[in-house]
Enzyme design. Structure first.
Site, PDB file in Angstrom:
ATOM      1  N   SER A 114     -52.140 -51.338  46.775  1.00  0.00           N
ATOM      2  CA  SER A 114     -53.707 -51.351  47.040  1.00  0.00           C
ATOM      3  C   SER A 114     -54.276 -50.982  45.923  1.00  0.00           C
ATOM      4  O   SER A 114     -53.964 -50.399  44.915  1.00  0.00           O
ATOM      5  CB  SER A 114     -53.754 -50.306  48.025  1.00  0.00           C
ATOM      6  OG  SER A 114     -55.215 -49.956  48.103  1.00  0.00           O
ATOM      7  N   TYR A 138     -54.247 -41.627  50.436  1.00  0.00           N
ATOM      8  CA  TYR A 138     -53.704 -43.106  50.783  1.00  0.00           C
ATOM      9  C   TYR A 138     -53.259 -43.923  49.506  1.00  0.00           C
ATOM     10  O   TYR A 138     -52.267 -44.273  49.160  1.00  0.00           O
ATOM     11  CB  TYR A 138     -54.762 -43.922  51.588  1.00  0.00           C
ATOM     12  CG  TYR A 138     -54.496 -45.487  51.417  1.00  0.00           C
ATOM     13  CD1 TYR A 138     -53.374 -45.944  52.111  1.00  0.00           C
ATOM     14  CD2 TYR A 138     -55.033 -46.402  50.750  1.00  0.00           C
ATOM     15  CE1 TYR A 138     -53.112 -47.205  52.099  1.00  0.00           C
ATOM     16  CE2 TYR A 138     -55.087 -47.632  50.969  1.00  0.00           C
ATOM     17  CZ  TYR A 138     -53.704 -48.211  51.576  1.00  0.00           C
ATOM     18  OH  TYR A 138     -53.414 -49.642  51.548  1.00  0.00           O
ATOM     19  N   LYS A 142     -49.634 -44.996  47.911  1.00  0.00           N
ATOM     20  CA  LYS A 142     -49.215 -46.381  47.449  1.00  0.00           C
ATOM     21  C   LYS A 142     -48.643 -46.260  45.943  1.00  0.00           C
ATOM     22  O   LYS A 142     -47.555 -46.908  45.597  1.00  0.00           O
ATOM     23  CB  LYS A 142     -50.286 -47.302  47.399  1.00  0.00           C
ATOM     24  CG  LYS A 142     -50.709 -47.464  48.813  1.00  0.00           C
ATOM     25  CD  LYS A 142     -49.690 -48.685  49.401  1.00  0.00           C
ATOM     26  CE  LYS A 142     -50.100 -48.706  50.999  1.00  0.00           C
ATOM     27  NZ  LYS A 142     -49.184 -49.681  51.547  1.00  0.00           N
TER      28      LYS A 142
END
Ligand code: UDP
Length: 333
Positions: A114, A138, A142
């Site tokens: 991402s 988040y 990643k």
């Protein structure tokens, strides 16, 4: 050649599965259906299981040649409120999957990363050389997995392509797939489906912050059509097939975006134009963890994979709208 698609009953995984099948690959979907939907997996072999379940994975991995890993939690706001959930799934169980893959002798891996790995970048558009300093759990989850892939590449010859998505949006648009699959999340937190729903029976859209340092004060994102993303996955796999280097030195990280940003207010205007209806909305506070502007420089994906976005922003909004109306009609019937 057979490919295991983890999270294959989810939004992006289900589109990638169809793109793989169109390109002649055998596809096995693996999903625990915690966030996926059986209907998105229709027409495919679906193995229901958790990615941390080594015993369940082993026989499936024994019959595939490569893995595409989509199974992850992907809500920035939720990751700030519940980081434990994000590190457990996107890091701990993902590492368990990676070890199972390695033990099965598989050396080709495509990962859904991402643009959240970049945090708040100093320069726009964002190239892959931009330093990776995530500002939410988040993005941190990643980044951790990207780092693991790099280390496994050097140590064990696992070759990977880490695809850093910007904002995936839109729905399948080919003649045979239109209305069959599209964006489905429960709960839905993404801007385009929420703005579309706010033209109809859905709740009013809350604009998350209007005091950002952008032209109109709202956040700017680079929206990329899900079928363009799916196409990039097929190309990434083909890249791994072509470039054999046992030290994993040919592994890649690539930005997948259109290279053009739209503010939240511009998205709302586009939704109003496509639907011919007003988006009911209010201004709300900023959402924790949101960087002001994220726009890709997609040149590396163009030069190494021959990939670029084929669908524009209007295609994104109109395919998402067509999909939403199809669901509404189906539910009303
Ligand atoms: N956004 C918003 N209202 C919402 C949901 C999202 O204003 O109800 C904004 C959000 O702050 C971000 C942009 O829309 O700037 C895109 O958010 P989304 O959740 O779709 O994707 P993300 O960028 O988090 O991956």
């Amino acid at each position: 050649m057979a490919i295991l698609v983890t999270g294959g009953a989810g939004y992006i995984g289900s589109h990638a599965a169809r793109a793989l099948r169109r390109s002649g690959y055998e596809v096995v979907l693996y999903d625990n259906l915690s966030a996926g939907f059986r209907r998105l997996a229709q027409g495919f072999e679906l193995v229901e299981g958790d990615i941390a379940d080594e015993a369940r994975l082993r026989p499936v991995l024994a019959r595939v040649d490569a893995v595409m890993h989509f199974a992850a939690h992907a809500y920035v706001g939720e990751s700030v409120e519940n980081p434990r959930k994000y590190f457990r799934n996107n890091v701990t169980t993902a590492l368990s999957l990676l070890n199972s893959v390695l033990d099965a002798g598989i050396r080709r891996f495509v990962f859904s990363s991402s643009c959240a790995v970049y945090g708040v970048p100093e320069r726009i558009p964002i190239t892959e050389r931009t330093s990776r300093e995530p500002v939410n759990p988040y993005g941190a989850s990643k980044l951790f997995f990207e780092n693991a892939l790099e280390a496994y590449g050097r140590a064990y010859g696992l070759r990977s392509v880490r695809l850093r998505y910007f904002n995936a949006a839109g729905a399948a648009d080919s003649e045979d797939e239109r209305g069959e699959i599209g964006e489905l999340h429960d709960p839905e937190t993404h801007l385009i489906p929420l703005a579309l729903a706010a033209t109809a029976n859905g709740p009013e859209l809350q604009i998350c912050g209007s005091d950002y340092p952008t032209a109109d004060g709202t956040c700017v994102r680079d929206y990329i059509h899900v079928n363009d993303l799916a196409d990039a996955h097929v190309r990434a796999l083909q890249y791994l097939e072509r470039s054999g280097n046992e030290k994993g030195e040919d592994s890649l990280a690539l930005n997948l975006g259109a290279g053009r940003g739209y503010s939240v207010l511009e998205v709302i205007r586009a939704v109003e134009y496509v639907t011919g209806r007003a988006v009911r909305r209010t201004m709300g506070p900023r959402r924790a963890g949101d960087p002001p502007v994220l726009v890709a420089d997609p040149a590396k994906a163009q030069s190494l994979l021959g990939w670029s976005a084929k669908r524009n922003f209007s295609d994104i909004v109109s395919s998402a709208w067509a999909w939403m109306r199809k669901i509404e009609r189906r539910e009303a019937a």
